[in-house]
Design an enzyme around this catalytic site. Structure first.
Site, PDB file in Angstrom:
ATOM      1  N   TRP A 107       0.838  -1.218   0.000  1.00 22.48           N
ATOM      2  CA  TRP A 107       0.000   0.000   0.000  1.00 22.48           C
ATOM      3  C   TRP A 107       0.867   1.260   0.000  1.00 22.48           C
ATOM      4  O   TRP A 107       0.539   2.250  -0.653  1.00 22.48           O
ATOM      5  CB  TRP A 107      -0.990  -0.001   1.165  1.00 22.48           C
ATOM      6  N   ASP A 178      -2.289   6.534   6.734  1.00 20.97           N
ATOM      7  CA  ASP A 178      -3.319   5.710   6.099  1.00 20.97           C
ATOM      8  C   ASP A 178      -3.691   4.631   7.116  1.00 20.97           C
ATOM      9  O   ASP A 178      -2.925   3.701   7.355  1.00 20.97           O
ATOM     10  CB  ASP A 178      -2.757   5.087   4.815  1.00 20.97           C
ATOM     11  N   LYS A 202     -13.061  -1.827   5.606  1.00 16.80           N
ATOM     12  CA  LYS A 202     -12.289  -2.804   6.373  1.00 16.80           C
ATOM     13  C   LYS A 202     -12.855  -2.898   7.800  1.00 16.80           C
ATOM     14  O   LYS A 202     -13.303  -3.928   8.231  1.00 16.80           O
ATOM     15  CB  LYS A 202     -10.812  -2.426   6.437  1.00 16.80           C
TER      16      LYS A 202
HETATM   17  C1  LIG Z   1      -7.859  -1.213   1.390  1.00 23.60           C
HETATM   18  C2  LIG Z   1      -6.777  -0.250   1.590  1.00 23.60           C
HETATM   19  C3  LIG Z   1      -6.641   0.907   0.806  1.00 23.60           C
HETATM   20  C4  LIG Z   1      -7.409   1.273  -0.424  1.00 23.60           C
HETATM   21  O1  LIG Z   1      -8.668   1.133  -0.504  1.00 23.60           O
HETATM   22  P1  LIG Z   1      -9.540   1.549  -1.766  1.00 23.60           P
HETATM   23  O2  LIG Z   1     -10.774   1.997  -1.078  1.00 23.60           O
HETATM   24  O3  LIG Z   1      -9.693   0.307  -2.566  1.00 23.60           O
HETATM   25  O4  LIG Z   1      -8.852   2.624  -2.505  1.00 23.60           O
HETATM   26  C5  LIG Z   1      -5.626   1.789   1.095  1.00 23.60           C
HETATM   27  N1  LIG Z   1      -4.773   1.554   2.100  1.00 23.60           N
HETATM   28  C6  LIG Z   1      -4.857   0.449   2.861  1.00 23.60           C
HETATM   29  C7  LIG Z   1      -3.881   0.250   3.962  1.00 23.60           C
HETATM   30  C8  LIG Z   1      -5.856  -0.494   2.635  1.00 23.60           C
HETATM   31  O5  LIG Z   1      -5.940  -1.592   3.394  1.00 23.60           O
END
Ligand SMILES: *Cc1c(COP(=O)(O)O)cnc(C)c1O
Length: 363
Positions: A107, A178, A202
């Site tokens: 990521w 993030d 998530k």
């Molecule tokens: C799932 C995830 C993302 C991105 O998610 P999208 O909504 O598909 O853009 C970004 N960073 C992390 C750490 C993630 O687990």
């Protein structure tokens, strides 16, 4: 029904991930007629007083759960984590040309590639040489650029299964995290950050909504060509109601936050999360048939990445675990192997069921 068609009992999906079963039940009850109005939440205007009061209550609950101070705004956006990867430099670069990024997993790499379209990206630290099985935790090794507009890191690398238990130690540069896969899984001190963001699918709800927690001194720096819809200021000015927001996803996040509060809040769920992860890692460590190669100091409590001593058995593991009611244990396509995601919604009994299955499956 063939055995593989039985409904899953425990859902280990990395994302979109399982909702607490109480939340799914509540959605089902609410669906035909939200708050007794005779119409569903999906069919009302975001300009109604009812929706506005939902929006206010979701914000208040989140503030309460994370102790978010007044000088932080909470924005309800779209575009997922990836839209943020572009919005950060667009909104925060100001008159600077450099941004600092930790490169700690897949990521991080995606975030860096996107930021590189707008700015010079200085890599503060990277453990790519270890195949991202460790984290750079020694702040003496960090190469921060004093002229960087901000420093970015990924708090939990969902694919690699590694997690910063504490934010990396940096001073004098706004810290951005993030937290797409670990927000609300553990206590954080919001004051250590200038901006935190997370897509909802998530740990916070369903796809469509992205939360941004931004300190007010970061506002007002957006590039003039930043699209209105991608400007953080727009969301501050309109209470995140500039365009039609993902109303249903917003409502679901409200239910998830209420559920979390009823579990005792972040401290309480953190204790459960630690226990769940420790149980599974301990089992994997002591069993010769299962392997986890992530360093102990940074093993993710949210995403347990592992593989079999005999990888040829992986397909059979997936078929048989699915038949046993354990859903979505397949590893990410970039890494192969297996992954068990243990977000807040995963009850401890789900981890127990997985361990029972794993010990029976092993030769
Ligand atoms: C799932 C995830 C993302 C991105 O998610 P999208 O909504 O598909 O853009 C970004 N960073 C992390 C750490 C993630 O687990």
């Amino acid at each position: 029904m063939t055995p593989t068609m039985l409904p899953p009992i425990y859902n280990f999906s990395a994302g979109p991930a399982a909702l607490p079963s109480e939340v799914v039940r509540r959605i089902r009850e609410d669906l035909p007629s939200w708050q007794g109005q005779g119409v569903s939440i999906m069919e009302i205007s975001h300009r109604t007083p009812e929706f506005e009061s939902l929006a206010q209550s979701v914000e208040a609950t989140l503030r309460d759960l994370l102790n978010i101070p007044d000088q932080y705004h909470i924005l309800f956006m779209q575009g997922g984590g990836r839209a943020q990867y572009a919005m950060l430099p667009l909104n925060l670069l100001d008159n600077k040309s450099t941004v600092d990024y930790f490169n700690t997993g897949i990521w991080s790499e995606i975030a860096i590639a996107e930021a590189s379209r707008y700015a010079h990206v200085n890599i503060v630290a990277s453990n790519k040489g270890d195949d991202f099985k460790t984290l750079p935790l020694d702040s003496d090794t960090y190469r921060l650029d004093p002229k960087a507009a901000y420093v970015h890191y990924v708090s939990n690398e969902t694919i690699n299964g590694i997690e910063f238990y504490e934010p990396p130690f940096v001073q004098n540069t706004p810290l951005i995290a993030d937290m797409s896969s670990d927000l609300l899984s553990k206590p954080i001190n919001v004051n250590q950050f200038s901006l935190i963001y997370a897509c909802a699918q998530k740990n916070l709800g369903i796809a469509g909504l992205t939360l941004v927690i931004i300190k007010d001194d970061l506002l007002g720096k957006a590039h003039p060509l930043t699209p209105t819809l991608y400007n953080y200021q727009t969301y501050v000015d309109t209470g995140s109601l500039y365009n039609t927001p993902p109303t249903f996803a917003w409502y679901v996040t409200g239910l998830v936050l209420e559920w979390l509060k009823a579990q005792g809040g972040v401290e309480a769920i953190y204790a459960v999360n630690q226990r769940k992860a420790k149980k599974l890692y301990d089992f994997i460590d002591q069993h010769p048939f299962y392997r986890n190669s992530v360093a102990a100091a940074c093993r993710s409590r949210m995403n347990v990445v592992f593989h079999l001593a005999n990888p040829d058995e992986t397909s059979r593991f997936l078929v048989e675990s699915r038949a046993a009611g354990l859903y979505a244990l397949k590893g990410h396509s970039r890494l192969g192997g297996l992954r068990a995601s243990l977000y807040n919604s995963m009850p401890e009994a789900g981890v127990d069921a997985l361990i029972t299955f794993m010990s029976e499956f092993a030769p």
